[in-house]
Design a protein around this motif. Structure first.
Motif, PDB file in Angstrom:
ATOM      1  N   PRO A 126       0.659  -1.448  -0.213  1.00 36.77           N
ATOM      2  CA  PRO A 126       0.076   0.268  -0.132  1.00 36.77           C
ATOM      3  C   PRO A 126       1.147   1.062   0.277  1.00 36.77           C
ATOM      4  CG  PRO A 126      -0.563  -1.384   1.654  1.00 36.77           C
ATOM      5  CD  PRO A 126       0.863  -1.576   1.324  1.00 36.77           C
ATOM      6  N   LYS A 127       1.793   1.291   1.222  1.00 34.88           N
ATOM      7  CA  LYS A 127       3.215   2.378   0.635  1.00 34.88           C
ATOM      8  C   LYS A 127       3.469   2.980  -0.832  1.00 34.88           C
ATOM      9  CE  LYS A 127       4.347   1.696   5.692  1.00 34.88           C
ATOM     10  NZ  LYS A 127       5.285   1.307   6.392  1.00 34.88           N
ATOM     11  N   ILE A 128       3.997   1.677  -1.186  1.00 34.19           N
ATOM     12  CA  ILE A 128       4.738   1.021  -2.986  1.00 34.19           C
ATOM     13  C   ILE A 128       3.601   2.607  -3.988  1.00 34.19           C
ATOM     14  CG2 ILE A 128       5.589   0.845  -4.655  1.00 34.19           C
ATOM     15  CD1 ILE A 128       6.946  -1.613  -2.384  1.00 34.19           C
ATOM     16  N   ILE A 129       2.640   1.858  -3.331  1.00 32.77           N
ATOM     17  CA  ILE A 129       1.038   2.486  -4.542  1.00 32.77           C
ATOM     18  C   ILE A 129       0.878   3.574  -3.874  1.00 32.77           C
ATOM     19  CG2 ILE A 129      -1.115   1.575  -5.535  1.00 32.77           C
ATOM     20  CD1 ILE A 129      -0.839  -1.088  -4.805  1.00 32.77           C
ATOM     21  N   GLU A 130       0.855   4.388  -2.449  1.00 33.96           N
ATOM     22  CA  GLU A 130       0.556   5.176  -2.255  1.00 33.96           C
ATOM     23  C   GLU A 130       1.407   6.028  -2.932  1.00 33.96           C
ATOM     24  OE1 GLU A 130      -0.215   8.120   0.834  1.00 33.96           O
ATOM     25  OE2 GLU A 130       0.318   6.235   1.610  1.00 33.96           O
ATOM     26  N   TYR A 145       1.818   1.442 -19.643  1.00 36.89           N
ATOM     27  CA  TYR A 145       2.401   2.527 -18.948  1.00 36.89           C
ATOM     28  C   TYR A 145       3.276   3.742 -19.953  1.00 36.89           C
ATOM     29  CZ  TYR A 145       1.036   0.201 -14.491  1.00 36.89           C
ATOM     30  OH  TYR A 145       0.264   0.139 -13.736  1.00 36.89           O
ATOM     31  N   SER A 146       2.818   4.831 -19.353  1.00 39.94           N
ATOM     32  CA  SER A 146       3.802   5.923 -19.971  1.00 39.94           C
ATOM     33  C   SER A 146       5.269   5.685 -19.352  1.00 39.94           C
ATOM     34  CB  SER A 146       3.320   7.044 -20.120  1.00 39.94           C
ATOM     35  OG  SER A 146       2.999   7.949 -18.445  1.00 39.94           O
ATOM     36  N   SER A 147       6.526   6.254 -20.174  1.00 37.25           N
ATOM     37  CA  SER A 147       7.494   6.227 -19.712  1.00 37.25           C
ATOM     38  C   SER A 147       8.031   6.390 -18.420  1.00 37.25           C
ATOM     39  CB  SER A 147       8.751   6.864 -20.540  1.00 37.25           C
ATOM     40  OG  SER A 147       8.009   7.914 -20.739  1.00 37.25           O
ATOM     41  N   GLY A 148       7.060   8.104 -18.047  1.00 40.42           N
ATOM     42  CA  GLY A 148       6.918   8.570 -16.667  1.00 40.42           C
ATOM     43  C   GLY A 148       6.277   8.247 -15.752  1.00 40.42           C
ATOM     44  N   MET A 149       5.487   7.183 -15.719  1.00 35.54           N
ATOM     45  CA  MET A 149       4.577   5.883 -14.876  1.00 35.54           C
ATOM     46  C   MET A 149       5.059   4.888 -14.480  1.00 35.54           C
ATOM     47  SD  MET A 149       0.437   6.209 -16.812  1.00 35.54           S
ATOM     48  CE  MET A 149      -0.252   4.423 -15.719  1.00 35.54           C
ATOM     49  N   LYS A 150       5.691   4.304 -15.430  1.00 38.90           N
ATOM     50  CA  LYS A 150       6.774   2.897 -15.161  1.00 38.90           C
ATOM     51  C   LYS A 150       7.910   3.512 -14.434  1.00 38.90           C
ATOM     52  CE  LYS A 150       6.492   1.070 -19.894  1.00 38.90           C
ATOM     53  NZ  LYS A 150       7.285   0.176 -21.129  1.00 38.90           N
ATOM     54  N   ALA A 151       8.669   4.976 -14.413  1.00 39.23           N
ATOM     55  CA  ALA A 151       9.453   5.798 -13.536  1.00 39.23           C
ATOM     56  C   ALA A 151       9.141   5.493 -12.163  1.00 39.23           C
ATOM     57  CB  ALA A 151      10.199   6.841 -14.079  1.00 39.23           C
ATOM     58  N   LYS A 152       8.083   6.153 -12.184  1.00 39.13           N
ATOM     59  CA  LYS A 152       7.404   6.288 -11.442  1.00 39.13           C
ATOM     60  C   LYS A 152       6.907   5.044  -9.999  1.00 39.13           C
ATOM     61  CE  LYS A 152       4.154  10.455 -11.529  1.00 39.13           C
ATOM     62  NZ  LYS A 152       3.054  10.623 -11.715  1.00 39.13           N
ATOM     63  N   LEU A 153       6.475   3.904 -11.314  1.00 39.48           N
ATOM     64  CA  LEU A 153       6.084   2.776  -9.912  1.00 39.48           C
ATOM     65  C   LEU A 153       7.494   2.073  -9.796  1.00 39.48           C
ATOM     66  CD1 LEU A 153       4.735   0.264  -9.566  1.00 39.48           C
ATOM     67  CD2 LEU A 153       4.748  -1.150 -11.667  1.00 39.48           C
ATOM     68  N   GLY A 154       8.631   2.017 -11.243  1.00 37.49           N
ATOM     69  CA  GLY A 154       9.891   1.849 -10.903  1.00 37.49           C
ATOM     70  C   GLY A 154      10.830   2.335  -9.347  1.00 37.49           C
ATOM     71  N   PHE A 155      10.877   4.009  -9.131  1.00 38.79           N
ATOM     72  CA  PHE A 155      10.967   4.037  -8.309  1.00 38.79           C
ATOM     73  C   PHE A 155      10.373   4.306  -6.813  1.00 38.79           C
ATOM     74  CE2 PHE A 155      12.199   7.876  -5.878  1.00 38.79           C
ATOM     75  CZ  PHE A 155      13.154   8.298  -5.568  1.00 38.79           C
ATOM     76  N   SER A 156       9.238   3.944  -7.421  1.00 39.21           N
ATOM     77  CA  SER A 156       8.408   3.217  -5.332  1.00 39.21           C
ATOM     78  C   SER A 156       8.775   2.704  -4.958  1.00 39.21           C
ATOM     79  CB  SER A 156       6.660   3.946  -5.876  1.00 39.21           C
ATOM     80  OG  SER A 156       6.294   5.264  -6.561  1.00 39.21           O
ATOM     81  N   ILE A 157       8.941   1.017  -6.347  1.00 40.97           N
ATOM     82  CA  ILE A 157       9.055   0.124  -5.867  1.00 40.97           C
ATOM     83  C   ILE A 157      10.803  -0.261  -4.735  1.00 40.97           C
ATOM     84  CG2 ILE A 157       9.505  -2.946  -6.153  1.00 40.97           C
ATOM     85  CD1 ILE A 157       8.279  -1.902  -8.635  1.00 40.97           C
ATOM     86  N   SER A 158      11.849   0.731  -5.238  1.00 39.58           N
ATOM     87  CA  SER A 158      13.124   1.015  -4.786  1.00 39.58           C
ATOM     88  C   SER A 158      12.975   1.657  -4.107  1.00 39.58           C
ATOM     89  CB  SER A 158      14.188   1.336  -6.114  1.00 39.58           C
ATOM     90  OG  SER A 158      14.217   0.205  -6.480  1.00 39.58           O
ATOM     91  N   ILE A 159      12.570   2.768  -3.813  1.00 39.07           N
ATOM     92  CA  ILE A 159      12.571   3.356  -3.037  1.00 39.07           C
ATOM     93  C   ILE A 159      12.364   2.983  -1.470  1.00 39.07           C
ATOM     94  CG2 ILE A 159      10.631   4.928  -2.654  1.00 39.07           C
ATOM     95  CD1 ILE A 159      14.188   6.602  -2.730  1.00 39.07           C
ATOM     96  N   SER A 160      11.014   2.365  -1.480  1.00 35.48           N
ATOM     97  CA  SER A 160      10.237   1.912  -0.247  1.00 35.48           C
ATOM     98  C   SER A 160      11.868   0.393   0.430  1.00 35.48           C
ATOM     99  CB  SER A 160       9.192   1.078  -0.889  1.00 35.48           C
ATOM    100  OG  SER A 160       8.800   2.196  -1.375  1.00 35.48           O
TER     101      SER A 160
END
Length: 446
Positions: A126-130, A145-160
């Protein structure tokens, strides 16, 4: 290793360049195929201490992403070793994402691959999705996904996951500014926690904000490594120099650096003379200052005792100019070494062929050389002076010593140049291509 989060030793990445798919297939089947080698990385060495951040800069094709992917374990080096004292994660556009899976499924898959338990994944999801701000898109296939959306997902997973070492490869170069700002704030928080970072980006402002030191790559080799303020100062100057070069000059520059027989260090954006690279190099203690500039002159030797250096980095290797007298030479580059100016001479306008060598400017007679036009027109000759095989040529360049026999004859001009304060015409005279000073023509149109 106790103080280091990362040690990179003698990393070489070599690729085989196949001429066609048939040769590539033969190679995969074990057959011997003659191929060219391409060194994407050539002898990379550096350390990164715990809690320290390093930025990797360089023009496109310098090897930045290749190096970051090898450190992250997404690629293999040909030779060399990498040691990481702790956990690591790469933050890059779509790194490790499966396009056929949904965003939620990618979160679960990537976390499982990194060794997290299902319980921990359920807690983080839930934290990653938020943080990703993908909302309803989280259950759509990532391939949509757009490239921006992919970046958001990849970043959110890794940063968590809070690894000990973050490898950030242009992860914040796409997407909206609001998310980028939020991501940078999160990185700032983790930096204060003592986390280490490798930051690959074309955004120098981001690198200056987060990085303690800079590694500058050029054609797969370390051009410089040092404190951020010092290296960025030179890299910014180099970037301005690089922008002013045309495609041919960029290619020529990269060929020159790539084919250098001895790898030496560059300390200035215009320097093309390398000095031996040393670990922990102190910028303020460099023994020589060398600067290269593009220029355009024509020149003659003043005497036959002038030294001509084939390689500017080898002052003891030279020949004398006695066989080069009474000829004209082209100058397109100059080097300034400890405030002494050297010209690189060529028999042709192109420095691809017929390069003579490097000569001190003070030992030459020279004039500035500029193209005016390639317009074609006809003029008449006054019958004075002479015609040359090169503009402003010496005695050996004379084609027609006496133009009196051509007085009032037409001269068909195809090119016009300015040498010093004089205009010279290039064209056809008596079926021969020659140069004539415009002062000895009339009825011409410029």
């Amino acid at each position: 290793m106790d103080d280091n989060i990362l040690e990179v030793r003698d990393i070489i990445k070599e690729y085989e360049l196949y001429t066609n798919n048939k040769h590539k297939l033969k190679s995969l089947l074990g057959a011997k195929v003659n191929t060219k080698k391409f060194l994407a990385l050539n002898g990379i060495n550096f350390d990164l201490k715990k809690g320290e951040s390093i930025g990797i800069v360089g023009i496109n094709g310098s090897g930045k992403s290749t190096l970051s992917n090898i450190i992250a374990g997404l690629g293999n080096q040909t030779r060399g070793t990498i040691k990481i004292n702790g956990s690591s994660s790469i933050l890059s556009i779509s790194a490790g994402l499966n396009g056929e899976l949904t965003g939620r499924e990618n979160i679960e898959l990537k976390c499982l691959m990194l060794g997290l338990t299902k319980k921990k994944i359920k807690e983080l999801e839930p934290k990653i999705i938020e943080f990703s701000e993908l909302n309803d898109f989280i259950d759509q296939p990532v391939k949509l996904y757009s490239s921006g959306m992919k970046a958001k997902l990849g970043f959110s997973i890794s940063i968590s996951l809070e690894p000990d070492l973050y490898i950030i490869d242009e992860a914040l170069s796409v997407g909206d500014s609001a998310f980028t700002s939020k991501a940078l704030n999160r990185l700032e928080q983790y930096k204060h926690k003592g986390k280490s970072m490798i930051f690959v980006s074309h955004s120098l402002s981001q690198i200056e904000k987060f990085c303690d030191k800079i590694l500058w790559l050029e054609v797969g080799r370390i051009k410089s490594i040092g404190k951020t303020k010092e290296v960025i100062h030179y890299y910014k100057q180099f970037s301005e120099f690089w922008k002013k070069l045309n495609a041919y000059e960029k290619k020529e520059y990269l060929e020159m650096v790539t084919n250098a027989t001895v790898y030496k260090r560059l300390d200035n954006p215009n320097i093309r003379l390398y000095y031996p690279l040393q670990e922990n190099y102190d910028w303020l203690k460099k023994k020589h200052e060398v600067r290269f500039e593009l220029t355009s002159y024509l020149c003659h030797f003043k005497s036959g005792d002038t030294k001509i250096y084939k390689n500017i980095s080898e002052p003891n290797s030279f020949e004398l100019s006695k066989t080069y007298l009474k000829k004209v030479y082209y100058v397109k580059k100059q080097a300034i070494i400890n405030n002494e100016v050297y010209f690189q001479l060529s028999k042709m306008e192109s420095f691809k062929y017929e390069v003579v060598g490097w000569v001190k400017k003070k030992d030459l007679t020279y004039l500035e050389y500029k193209d005016i036009s390639y317009d074609q027109f006809k003029v008449s000759l006054t019958g004075e002076s002479y015609a040359l095989s090169a503009p402003w040529g010496g005695g050996s360049e004379i084609v027609h010593k006496d133009l009196s026999k051509f007085k009032n004859n037409p001269f068909y001009v195809t090119r016009t140049v300015m040498i010093g304060k004089n205009v010279w015409f290039y064209g056809i005279l008596s079926d021969t291509r020659v140069w004539v000073n415009s002062r000895y023509t009339f009825n011409h149109k410029l």
